[in-house]
Enzyme design. Structure first.
Site, mmCIF file in Angstrom:
data_model
loop_
_atom_site.group_PDB
_atom_site.id
_atom_site.type_symbol
_atom_site.label_atom_id
_atom_site.label_comp_id
_atom_site.label_asym_id
_atom_site.label_seq_id
_atom_site.Cartn_x
_atom_site.Cartn_y
_atom_site.Cartn_z
ATOM 1 C CG HIS A 173 -0.536 21.533 -32.389
ATOM 2 N ND1 HIS A 173 -0.716 22.456 -33.389
ATOM 3 C CD2 HIS A 173 -1.210 20.420 -32.787
ATOM 4 C CE1 HIS A 173 -1.482 21.938 -34.337
ATOM 5 N NE2 HIS A 173 -1.790 20.689 -34.001
ATOM 6 C CG ASN A 217 -5.437 3.241 7.848
ATOM 7 O OD1 ASN A 217 -4.451 3.265 8.558
ATOM 8 N ND2 ASN A 217 -5.811 2.193 7.156
ATOM 9 N N GLY A 218 -6.313 7.645 7.368
ATOM 10 C CA GLY A 218 -7.216 8.722 6.937
ATOM 11 C C GLY A 218 -6.739 10.070 7.420
ATOM 12 C CE LYS A 244 -2.070 -2.008 -6.546
ATOM 13 N NZ LYS A 244 -1.730 -1.745 -7.949
ATOM 14 C CD1 TRP A 279 2.522 6.634 1.632
ATOM 15 C CD2 TRP A 279 0.987 8.252 1.801
ATOM 16 N NE1 TRP A 279 2.595 7.410 0.495
ATOM 17 C CE2 TRP A 279 1.674 8.401 0.563
ATOM 18 C CE3 TRP A 279 -0.021 9.152 2.117
ATOM 19 C CZ2 TRP A 279 1.365 9.425 -0.338
ATOM 20 C CZ3 TRP A 279 -0.328 10.171 1.213
ATOM 21 C CH2 TRP A 279 0.376 10.292 0.008
ATOM 22 C CD GLU A 339 -1.358 2.618 -17.200
ATOM 23 O OE1 GLU A 339 -1.755 3.719 -16.820
ATOM 24 O OE2 GLU A 339 -1.037 1.711 -16.414
ATOM 25 N NE ARG A 398 -3.471 -0.116 2.891
ATOM 26 C CZ ARG A 398 -4.742 -0.012 2.563
ATOM 27 N NH1 ARG A 398 -5.314 -0.958 1.852
ATOM 28 N NH2 ARG A 398 -5.469 1.022 2.936
ATOM 29 C CD GLU A 412 2.396 4.467 -11.538
ATOM 30 O OE1 GLU A 412 1.394 4.685 -10.861
ATOM 31 O OE2 GLU A 412 2.487 3.484 -12.298
HETATM 32 C C1 G6P Z 1 -2.831 5.207 -6.912
HETATM 33 C C2 G6P Z 1 -2.039 4.052 -7.495
HETATM 34 C C3 G6P Z 1 -2.284 3.951 -8.997
HETATM 35 C C4 G6P Z 1 -3.778 3.831 -9.257
HETATM 36 C C5 G6P Z 1 -4.568 4.982 -8.638
HETATM 37 C C6 G6P Z 1 -6.066 4.722 -8.689
HETATM 38 O O1 G6P Z 1 -2.310 6.396 -7.353
HETATM 39 O O2 G6P Z 1 -0.659 4.208 -7.237
HETATM 40 O O3 G6P Z 1 -1.635 2.817 -9.502
HETATM 41 O O4 G6P Z 1 -4.005 3.808 -10.635
HETATM 42 O O5 G6P Z 1 -4.220 5.103 -7.255
HETATM 43 O O6 G6P Z 1 -6.357 3.602 -7.902
HETATM 44 P P1 G6P Z 1 -7.635 2.711 -8.036
HETATM 45 O O7 G6P Z 1 -7.468 1.669 -6.973
HETATM 46 O O8 G6P Z 1 -8.810 3.608 -7.773
HETATM 47 O O9 G6P Z 1 -7.679 2.132 -9.392
#
Ligand code: G6P
Length: 614
Positions: A510, A101-102, A609, A75, A487, A27, A494
């Site tokens: 452009h 958390n939060g 994550k 985090w 992507e 996470r 990342e």
């Molecule tokens: C975070 C992750 C990304 C992910 C995004 C959305 O930034 O590092 O890899 O795409 O969240 O997450 P979700 O779980 O909503 O797809």
């Protein structure tokens, strides 16, 4: 984002918690800690900056005998990542320990009020404010801890999942949630607690997912008790989670990300299974078919998502506009929620989220529902908040994704979107029978197609060596492959920390073309589709300015083989499924470059994550 693990029962709590925290490492976090209640009833608190492994070293030689405990990976949001700010936090008297958390948004006001009552603080966190608020309320009201928790949470604005233990009470954990995930695992005479049920799947498959505004009293040997913040009893709804432990392990690969890239042929089989009939080539998505009228009458479809899920949604836009002729908008959930968006009752809002816990996407779902739209979820994690908050939906069924950089979830999301567009297109009569069957065929072949694409891995690994030290990259694509370019660039950013920008190929002229020189590699997705010739011209424009081209091309394309500096060949599939194919070499390229640079691929710096704060 932060992770919570808790245990109360007959086992040694510490090893259970440490194992669970390891499982939550994906996470993203910067410190870890644990609170245990010793034989003397005292709470022992161990925490430090760094990894769970550092916490394990810190615990060596300490008395960790206990059958109850709560553990946390933090985090940082409020206050630097250091020992003091790591969780758990004691209340001022040391009577209560809490993990959180939060974000408590009104923590400043609450902190000032507590200071005026003589409270002092050891950390800069909002969480320490909450534990002291609970203590203050309990002392002034002379009530039970559970009542104090409910009263405190009624004063709190923000998001939380919390777990609390109390000195002298070795059988009980109190937990609560608001907008942050919390699952309670039910064993025989024991309970587990986690932000992600998968982290405790070794011990139980029976889970209760707390809802927003619920407080649970988890007491060894007693039935689970859940109440609302107002004190009304909630129903205890036990769900079964089918998952194998091997899904949470690396299976011989050096990193989860590489494992997840290579398992895509299998995850796509799971995603398609039972949905596309190999005999009749009929596509059944019950979430859509049970709500036919909403899709038939849809005036507009709005995707809300973040990160990789937002990129997949851009492909969803192409799919639905092409195959269903319904206007589509794709919104960053974080923008949508604060923009006073126009939502009509005939709108279908599709929330896309791997984790199903992203705070912004969850908030967008709540807004859309409040405004009367029909809300559909495309999630991976079973029983996640977004999956539960939507009217209906489809799971992508790609199994737990542990690597922070999303790979198999992206291909699963696009595959579900293709199935959804085919089902809705057929319902609305905007799709010819023949096209429907051709695409159903391509879907059935997709896992094998991906297996074939993966054969490019050794060539991509070799290529990565040439570009490991580039400082910037441009990624280009058109049509269905423009989101693939975004992507691909995101993957590189990342995990390798190299700056990379994804663009629609024709936009180069452009402005961005000014960046082109021999030092700037450009990755172009130039497979044989209806924009191919245009993309070839864009490649010529870059080459004319001395740029280096890495092209993802269709098998047998001799024209680009001659023109591009480096080529990666991929097999063909239906044009609308091409992003699922062409993203694979870009995932691999990012992976190998990051490995060459010695990066922490599965847990890149600063990233989480599952982003459960806004
Ligand atoms: C975070 C992750 C990304 C992910 C995004 C959305 O930034 O590092 O890899 O795409 O969240 O997450 P979700 O779980 O909503 O797809």
């Amino acid at each position: 984002m932060c992770g919570i693990v808790g245990y109360v029962g007959y086992r040694q709590a510490c090893p259970v918690i440490i194992k669970g925290l390891h499982r939550l490492e994906y996470r993203g976090y910067d410190s870890a800690g644990v609170a245990l209640i010793g034989r003397d009833g005292q709470i022992e608190l161990y925490k430090c900056k760094g990894k769970v492994e550092d916490l394990e070293h810190f615990l060596e030689g300490k008395d960790t005998e206990s059958t109850i405990g709560i553990g946390h990976t933090r985090w940082a949001t409020h206050g630097a990542p250091n020992d003091a700010n790591a969780h758990p936090h004691f209340s001022q008297s040391g009577r209560i320990a809490l993990i959180h958390n939060g974000i408590i948004e009104n923590f400043r006001v609450l902190k000032d009020a507590l200071k005026s009552h003589g409270y002092t603080f050891r950390s800069s966190t909002d969480s320490e404010v909450l534990v002291n608020l609970i203590e203050y309320i309990q002392d002034t009201n002379e009530c039970t801890l559970e009542e104090a928790v409910r009263m405190a949470l009624r004063q709190v604005v923000g998001a939380y999942a919390i777990a609390i233990v109390k000195r002298g009470d070795p059988d009980r954990i109190i937990a609560a949630r608001q907008s942050s995930p919390m699952a309670i695992g039910i064993g025989e005479g024991e309970y587990f607690l986690s932000s992600d049920a998968a982290s405790i799947i070794d011990y139980t498959q029976k889970f209760v997912y707390l809802n927003d505004g619920e407080v649970a009293v988890i007491e060894k040997g007693k039935p689970l008790q859940i109440k609302t913040l107002e004190g009304e009893a909630s129903q205890v709804n036990i769900q079964k989670l089918e998952m194998s432990i091997s899904q949470l392990e690396k299976g011989g690969f050096p990193h989860f990300m590489l494992k997840e890239i290579h398992e895509q042929p299998d995850t796509l089989v799971d995603c398609i299974r039972g949905r596309v009939s190999p005999d009749s080539r009929e596509i059944i998505l019950s979430g859509v078919l049970d709500n036919k009228e909403r899709f038939l009458k849809a005036g507009r479809i709005i995707f809300v998502a973040c990160g990789t899920s937002w990129h997949a949604s851009l492909i969803g836009e192409h799919l639905i506009e092409n195959l269903c002729r319904i206007p589509v908008e794709v919104e960053y959930a974080s923008e949508f929620r604060y923009r006073n968006p126009i939502i009509r009752p005939d709108d279908v809002v599709i929330a896309v989220s791997q984790s199903g816990e992203t705070a912004d996407t969850l908030a967008a779902v709540e807004i859309a529902r409040r405004e009367g739209a029909f809300v559909y979820g495309i999630c991976n994690v079973i029983g996640s908040s977004i999956a539960r908050a939507t009217d209906s939906g489809t799971y992508i069924h790609v199994g737990p994704e542990i690597g922070v950089a999303s790979t198999k979830a992206f291909t699963g999301q696009v595959t579900v979107m293709a199935m959804l567009a085919l089902v809705v297109g057929k319902l609305r009569g905007t799709l010819a029978e023949e096209e429907y069957h051709q695409m159903a065929d391509a879907l059935l072949r997709l896992p094998d197609t991906i297996r074939k694409v993966l054969e490019c891995a050794p060539a991509v690994e070799k290529l990565s060596g040439i570009f490991t030290y580039a400082h910037n990259f441009i990624y280009l694509g058109r049509g269905y492959n423009y989101p693939t370019a975004l992507e691909g660039a995101l993957k590189l950013k990342e995990i390798s920390y190299i700056h990379a920008e994804g663009l629609p190929a024709a936009e180069m002229k452009h402005g961005p073309i000014a960046l082109i020189d021999a030092e700037m590699p450009t990755v172009v997705i130039a497979t044989l589709d209806h924009t191919y010739e245009k993309t070839v011209s864009n490649i010529e424009e870059i080459k004319a300015r001395g740029g280096k081209i890495i092209a993802v091309i269709s098998e047998g394309d001799t024209q680009l083989r001659k023109r591009a500096d480096f080529c990666i060949e991929v097999p063909s599939t239906a044009e609308c499924l091409m992003p699922v194919v062409s993203i694979i070499p870009l995932q691999l390229l990012a992976y190998y470059i990051a490995v060459n640079k010695g990066r922490n691929v599965d847990q890149p710096r600063n990233l989480a994550k599952s982003v459960t704060v806004e």
